[in-house]
Scaffold this motif. Structure first.
Motif, short mmCIF file in Angstrom:
data_model
loop_
_atom_site.label_atom_id
_atom_site.label_comp_id
_atom_site.label_asym_id
_atom_site.label_seq_id
_atom_site.Cartn_x
_atom_site.Cartn_y
_atom_site.Cartn_z
N ALA A 102 17.44 56.80 50.95
CA ALA A 102 17.79 56.52 49.55
C ALA A 102 17.05 57.48 48.63
CB ALA A 102 17.38 55.09 49.19
N ASP A 103 17.61 57.64 47.43
CA ASP A 103 16.98 58.44 46.38
C ASP A 103 15.92 57.57 45.71
OD1 ASP A 103 16.33 59.90 44.09
OD2 ASP A 103 18.39 60.60 43.80
N ILE A 104 14.70 58.07 45.63
CA ILE A 104 13.61 57.25 45.07
C ILE A 104 13.74 57.08 43.56
CG2 ILE A 104 12.01 57.66 46.96
CD1 ILE A 104 10.60 59.75 45.20
N LEU A 105 14.71 57.76 42.95
CA LEU A 105 14.95 57.53 41.52
C LEU A 105 15.87 56.35 41.30
CD1 LEU A 105 15.44 61.17 40.16
CD2 LEU A 105 13.39 59.75 40.13
N ARG A 106 16.53 55.88 42.38
CA ARG A 106 17.45 54.73 42.29
C ARG A 106 17.24 53.87 43.52
NH1 ARG A 106 20.40 58.97 40.43
NH2 ARG A 106 21.04 59.50 42.54
N LEU A 107 16.16 53.12 43.53
CA LEU A 107 15.79 52.39 44.74
C LEU A 107 16.64 51.12 44.93
CD1 LEU A 107 11.93 52.71 44.35
CD2 LEU A 107 13.28 53.64 46.25
N PRO A 108 17.07 50.88 46.16
CA PRO A 108 17.78 49.63 46.44
C PRO A 108 16.79 48.48 46.61
CG PRO A 108 17.68 51.00 48.41
CD PRO A 108 17.00 51.77 47.32
N VAL A 109 16.05 48.20 45.53
CA VAL A 109 14.96 47.21 45.55
C VAL A 109 15.08 46.37 44.27
CG1 VAL A 109 12.43 46.96 45.46
CG2 VAL A 109 13.43 48.80 46.82
#
Ligand SMILES: C[S@@+](CC[C@H](N)C(=O)[O-])C[C@H]1O[C@@H](n2cnc3c(N)ncnc32)[C@H](O)[C@@H]1O
Length: 230
Positions: A102-109
Motif C-alpha cells: 500500500a501507499d503510505i500516503l493512503r493507508l488502509p487503516v
C-alpha cells in the motif's frame, strides 16, 4: 532513474521510487549493511526504544521495505504490521509479521487505529511530507507515538564534508559493485527533497505531534524524529 536528470516530482516521483526499490530489492539488505557499516541496526534499535509504548501495542511500520524495523519491533514484543508500495521489497522481506502492499500516503487503516508508527529512511521518498504527516496523525490514536528515521546532514563541518564525500563518491561505488549504480547515485541526490530539521519538527507539530523532538545519531549522520499524538 538516471543520475544526471532533474529529481522527479508528484506521481512521476512515486513511480520512479517504486521502480527503483523493485530494482534493488534483492540486494537491498546486503548493500545497506555494507554502506552504513552496520550502524543502521543500532539506529532502528534506538528508534524502537524511543517509542516507549506498553507491551503488545500495535505499531505500524511504514515503508517497511525488507522488514528490518518489523523484526526489531517484534523482538520488543509489539504487534506489528508493515506497509510498503514496492512489491519487490515485500517479496524479499524477512519477517513473519503481516505485510500490506500500500501507499503510505493512503493507508488502509481506520482513524486512530494504531498506537505507534515507525518509518525508516522514506521521508525523502514520499511525494508530499505534509500529506504523510497528516496521515500519521489520522492513524495514530491520542497518546500514541511516532519514531521516524532518515539520513541527515551533520552539523560539524568536517564530519559533514566526510559524509558528503562518502555519500557522493563511495556509496554509488559500493552500490554499483553490489547492486545498481544509478539507484545508489540517486540516494545522495534525494537528500535535496528533505526539508530542514526545524521545518520537519514544525510540520509534525502542526500535524498533531506538538512535542516532536529531533535526536541526532552517530554524530548527525542520521536523524530520529519522535513525537506523541495529542
Ligand atoms: C530506503 S527504503 C527503507 C526500508 C526500511 N524502512 C528500512 O529501514 O530499511 C525506503 C522504502 O520506502 C518505500 N516507499 C517509499 N515511498 C513509499 C510510499 N509512498 N508508500 C509506500 N512505500 C513507500 C520504498 O518502496 C522502500 O521500500
Amino acid at each position: 532513474m538516471m543520475s544526471g536528470a532533474p529529481l522527479p516530482q508528484g506521481q512521476e516521483k512515486a513511480k520512479a521510487v517504486r521502480g527503483l526499490f523493485d530494482t534493488i530489492a534483492g540486494r537491498y539488505d546486503l548493500v545497506n549493511r555494507v554502506m552504513t557499516l552496520g550502524m543502521d541496526v543500532g539506529w532502528r534499535r534506538r528508534a524502537v526504544r524511543e517509542l516507549r509504548l506498553p507491551g503488545r501495542a500495535l505499531v505500524l511500520d511504514l515503508a517497511c521495505g525488507t522488514g528490518d524495523f518489523c523484526r526489531e519491533l517484534e523482538r520488543r514484543a509489539y504487534r506489528v504490521v508493515g506497509f510498503d508500495f514496492s512489491h519487490g521489497m515485500l517479496v524479499n522481506a524477512k519477517t513473519d509479521v503481516p505485510l500490506v502492499e500500500a501507499d503510505i500516503l493512503r493507508l488502509p487503516v481506520a482513524d486512530a487505529g494504531a498506537e505507534g508508527v515507525t518509518c525508516g529512511f522514506a521521508l525523502r521518498n514520499v511525494v508530499s511530507l505534509p500529506d504523510f504527516f497528516a496521515e500519521l496523525a489520522r492513524v495514530v490514536r491520542p497518546g500514541g507515538r511516532i519514531a521516524l528515521l532518515d539520513v541527515s546532514e551533520p552539523d560539524n563541518r568536517v564530519v559533514r564534508a566526510g559524509n558528503s564525500l562518502y555519500f557522493n563518491r563511495v556509496v554509488p561505488m559500493i552500490g554499483g559493485a553490489l547492486s545498481d549504480k544509478d539507484a545508489y547515485s540517486y540516494l545522495p541526490r534525494s537528500m535535496a527533497y528533505l526539508p530542514s530539521p526545524e521545518e520537519m519538527v514544525a510540520m509534525l507539530a502542526e500535524a498533531g505531534f506538538p512535542d516532536t523532538r529531533r535526536i541526532q545519531l552517530s554524530g548527525g549522520l542520521t536523524q530520529l524524529l519522535v513525537g506523541t499524538r495529542t
